[in-house]
Design an enzyme around this catalytic site. Sequence first.
Site, PDB file in Angstrom:
ATOM      1  N   ARG A  42       6.509 -32.075  15.500  1.00 19.53           N
ATOM      2  CA  ARG A  42       7.633 -31.477  16.216  1.00 19.53           C
ATOM      3  C   ARG A  42       7.439 -31.514  17.724  1.00 19.53           C
ATOM      4  O   ARG A  42       8.330 -31.861  18.475  1.00 19.53           O
ATOM      5  CB  ARG A  42       7.833 -30.028  15.779  1.00 19.53           C
ATOM      6  CG  ARG A  42       9.066 -29.371  16.404  1.00 19.53           C
ATOM      7  CD  ARG A  42       9.058 -27.868  16.267  1.00 19.53           C
ATOM      8  NE  ARG A  42       8.258 -27.220  17.282  1.00 19.53           N
ATOM      9  CZ  ARG A  42       7.320 -26.315  17.050  1.00 19.53           C
ATOM     10  NH1 ARG A  42       7.048 -25.942  15.833  1.00 19.53           N
ATOM     11  NH2 ARG A  42       6.630 -25.766  18.035  1.00 19.53           N
ATOM     12  N   ARG A  96      -1.144 -14.466  21.738  1.00 22.85           N
ATOM     13  CA  ARG A  96      -0.517 -14.471  23.060  1.00 22.85           C
ATOM     14  C   ARG A  96       0.908 -13.934  23.049  1.00 22.85           C
ATOM     15  O   ARG A  96       1.728 -14.341  22.236  1.00 22.85           O
ATOM     16  CB  ARG A  96      -0.533 -15.888  23.650  1.00 22.85           C
ATOM     17  CG  ARG A  96      -0.007 -15.945  25.084  1.00 22.85           C
ATOM     18  CD  ARG A  96      -0.083 -17.329  25.660  1.00 22.85           C
ATOM     19  NE  ARG A  96      -1.449 -17.694  25.983  1.00 22.85           N
ATOM     20  CZ  ARG A  96      -2.040 -18.822  25.586  1.00 22.85           C
ATOM     21  NH1 ARG A  96      -1.371 -19.664  24.834  1.00 22.85           N
ATOM     22  NH2 ARG A  96      -3.269 -19.094  25.929  1.00 22.85           N
ATOM     23  N   ASN A 127      11.258 -21.642  26.622  1.00 22.23           N
ATOM     24  CA  ASN A 127      10.101 -22.538  26.469  1.00 22.23           C
ATOM     25  C   ASN A 127       9.435 -22.792  27.818  1.00 22.23           C
ATOM     26  O   ASN A 127       8.207 -22.768  27.941  1.00 22.23           O
ATOM     27  CB  ASN A 127      10.536 -23.876  25.866  1.00 22.23           C
ATOM     28  CG  ASN A 127      10.812 -23.805  24.375  1.00 22.23           C
ATOM     29  OD1 ASN A 127      10.512 -22.815  23.722  1.00 22.23           O
ATOM     30  ND2 ASN A 127      11.394 -24.851  23.831  1.00 22.23           N
ATOM     31  N   HIS A 159       7.766 -25.775  11.456  1.00 19.08           N
ATOM     32  CA  HIS A 159       6.513 -25.066  11.718  1.00 19.08           C
ATOM     33  C   HIS A 159       5.437 -25.322  10.671  1.00 19.08           C
ATOM     34  O   HIS A 159       4.272 -24.987  10.869  1.00 19.08           O
ATOM     35  CB  HIS A 159       6.807 -23.556  11.807  1.00 19.08           C
ATOM     36  CG  HIS A 159       5.694 -22.738  12.373  1.00 19.08           C
ATOM     37  ND1 HIS A 159       4.928 -21.885  11.604  1.00 19.08           N
ATOM     38  CD2 HIS A 159       5.213 -22.636  13.627  1.00 19.08           C
ATOM     39  CE1 HIS A 159       4.029 -21.294  12.371  1.00 19.08           C
ATOM     40  NE2 HIS A 159       4.180 -21.731  13.609  1.00 19.08           N
ATOM     41  N   TYR A 207      11.969 -20.117  11.059  1.00 20.15           N
ATOM     42  CA  TYR A 207      10.933 -21.156  11.078  1.00 20.15           C
ATOM     43  C   TYR A 207      10.798 -21.765   9.686  1.00 20.15           C
ATOM     44  O   TYR A 207      10.867 -21.054   8.681  1.00 20.15           O
ATOM     45  CB  TYR A 207       9.567 -20.569  11.453  1.00 20.15           C
ATOM     46  CG  TYR A 207       9.425 -20.056  12.863  1.00 20.15           C
ATOM     47  CD1 TYR A 207      10.520 -19.884  13.706  1.00 20.15           C
ATOM     48  CD2 TYR A 207       8.170 -19.723  13.357  1.00 20.15           C
ATOM     49  CE1 TYR A 207      10.374 -19.400  14.994  1.00 20.15           C
ATOM     50  CE2 TYR A 207       8.005 -19.230  14.647  1.00 20.15           C
ATOM     51  CZ  TYR A 207       9.116 -19.075  15.458  1.00 20.15           C
ATOM     52  OH  TYR A 207       8.956 -18.595  16.731  1.00 20.15           O
ATOM     53  N   HIS A 221      -6.212 -17.215  13.235  1.00 20.41           N
ATOM     54  CA  HIS A 221      -4.845 -17.733  13.130  1.00 20.41           C
ATOM     55  C   HIS A 221      -4.478 -18.034  11.674  1.00 20.41           C
ATOM     56  O   HIS A 221      -3.356 -18.420  11.375  1.00 20.41           O
ATOM     57  CB  HIS A 221      -4.743 -19.010  13.989  1.00 20.41           C
ATOM     58  CG  HIS A 221      -3.369 -19.548  14.157  1.00 20.41           C
ATOM     59  ND1 HIS A 221      -2.973 -20.751  13.603  1.00 20.41           N
ATOM     60  CD2 HIS A 221      -2.284 -19.062  14.803  1.00 20.41           C
ATOM     61  CE1 HIS A 221      -1.707 -20.980  13.918  1.00 20.41           C
ATOM     62  NE2 HIS A 221      -1.264 -19.983  14.639  1.00 20.41           N
TER      63      HIS A 221
END
Length: 714
Positions: free
Chosen positions: A568, A409, A47, A596, A472, A439
Amino acid sequence: MDFENSQYYTNRELSWIQFNYRVLEEARDKSNPLFERLKFLSITSSNLDEFFMVRVASLKDMVNAGYKKPDIAGMTPKEQLSAISEALHEFTQTQYSTYNRSLLPLLAKEHITVLTSFEQMNDEEASFADNFFMEKVYPVLTPMAVDASRPFPLIRNKSLNIAALIKTKNQSEEEMEPELEFATVQVPSVMGRIVQLPCTEGVKLILLEEIIRRNISKLFLNYDVISTAAYRIERNADLSIDEEEAEDLLQEIEKQLKQRQWGEAIKLEVSEEIDKYLLKYLKKELAISDEEIYKIQGPLDLTFLMKLYGMEGFDAFKQPKYKPQSCPQIDPELSIFDNIKKGDIFLHHPYITFDPVVNFIKEAAVDPKVLAIKQTLYRVSGNSPIVAALAKAAENGKQVTVLVELKARFDEEHNIVWAKMLEKAGCHVIYGLRGLKTHSKITLIVRDEEDGICRYVHLGTGNYNDATAKLYTDCGIMTCNRMIGEDATAVFNMLSGYSEPESWNQLAVAPLWLRGKFLSWIKRETEFAKSGRPAYIIAKMNSLCDKGIIAALYEASAAGVKIDLIIRGICCVKAGIPGVSENIRVRSIVGTFLEHSRIFCFGNGGNEEIYMGSADWMPRNLDRRVEITFPVLDPSVRAKVRHILEVELEDTVRARIMKMDESGQYERIDKRGKVLVDSQEVFCNEAEEQAFREDEGLQQQRVFEPLTAEDAQD
């Protein structure tokens, strides 16, 4: 009241650091199995890498460009960098305190020893390490000296390296200081970083860089090695693509990807014991400031712990692996299309298997009635069955249109490969839209049936990635609702051409329409509260940092709307501000699976509405991306989605609650006197029970009963 006052907001970057602390808490939580704790510590490290390469890099670009506009919390980019640096140095210390003082001793207690230095090896282990080096490592290494004829080499982003201070062997001690030279060698990423040593009891491990450090003199035969230290740099990896000037977006992104490895250095990690001369040299050559140097008390780059987690033979120290269950709504005897015809199908991953989504495309690829398949792809797995099915569909003569988002990305290179492969198979590939990322998660299948054309649609909150669907938590629906089908067609016409619909039947689409929809739904609750009617909002997402949305939530809270937020990660809201956010409760759930899904519930004066979608409440999602939010229309599906929210609001094990003191800080729930509820465990158990009941019912249907004489007479 001014609901946009900067004092009412938490800085986005500092909020993200708080989130990573919550992940780190899982690594420090003694109730978690030992190897799960290693995994969480590894996640904090990966992360951080992305945070530096993107967020910190972006702030540095702003400072270098002289940009001084404050963020929603009133902080300039320079002030943010200063605050981030202080917070992350402290965070790094906590990471390594967790590793050194807690996890290493616990591993040793279980007879799993991770040596922290090559000096800790006994003679047998040292002999093994030396042979291993000469046979397997030495041929791969490329030692690089730096002198007048050989400049400082380009060090790759995130690569692990060993710096060495060397002097010629015939040099006297008096002459040593002026003749010191610098050399470096990259620890090969093509080799496993964890090396298992011979051991009679338990397991003994050492890291590859320690074996190289022990044998580094063999790389510089005419020199004495005075000092060595590991180092690692991180570079600006945020692609800067001028889409207006780029004639071919695919080629421009391919070119920029090559530059990512050599962007400006923004962070230098070094072993704590590094020689001051070595550090001074690296600092000068990399143009790094003191604030960007992190002295590490242990092995650099803790992501190697994920490899340790994946080693065979340690299942006793891990959470039992959960197997996604079959969807109780789907009859395996029927085609996926016949199943959808019976009613909307709700999928809650990873509790319910991702297979129905894969089968949706696979069946369509070979179904003679299917005329067209249209799909958006943002991130897919390395060996994607969905991509393979799309290619097969095109080869079978179907009209296949795929939007592959090249600007996803760190998946750009991956997606370029898929895009080229799909084009070769005969698919019509769209490389995203200029200035926007696509997206949204949507699939449209057009089928020619006896009663005419029927559109089948899958809409989801997560990517079409069969691998991450096991890790997820995401939601999706499969439907043949006519109005949603018409909207889905409009979405793809918008993506492939210039056809922007004047209105939508059911879908809310960013960047043109979604922000207004969310604000209108929040405003509606505000008006209900002002008129004395019950009003509430429950919203679950990954991140919340949009100033316009937060200001609307503050206004709703001040009017009396009860607001529960399940966020989250980043949350720029501050709960408990008198007259502003007293009616807002914020919780964050960090567990085995990465939360998610995006779910939005509005009271609507007693006629509750629930929506799901791909967008968080962030400026990028609402203004710079193609996103889709869709209503949950089927009453039975709506009840299941509502149940998810209710269970997560009752979570007392994995949830952290934002303090109601305007600080924006989080705390664990005091479990004393409370029923322990782990929402992820609840969903696992419920899915298993439903699958068991379904399986039991099928078995009862298939019981073979002997024919009696009486039956035969009938």
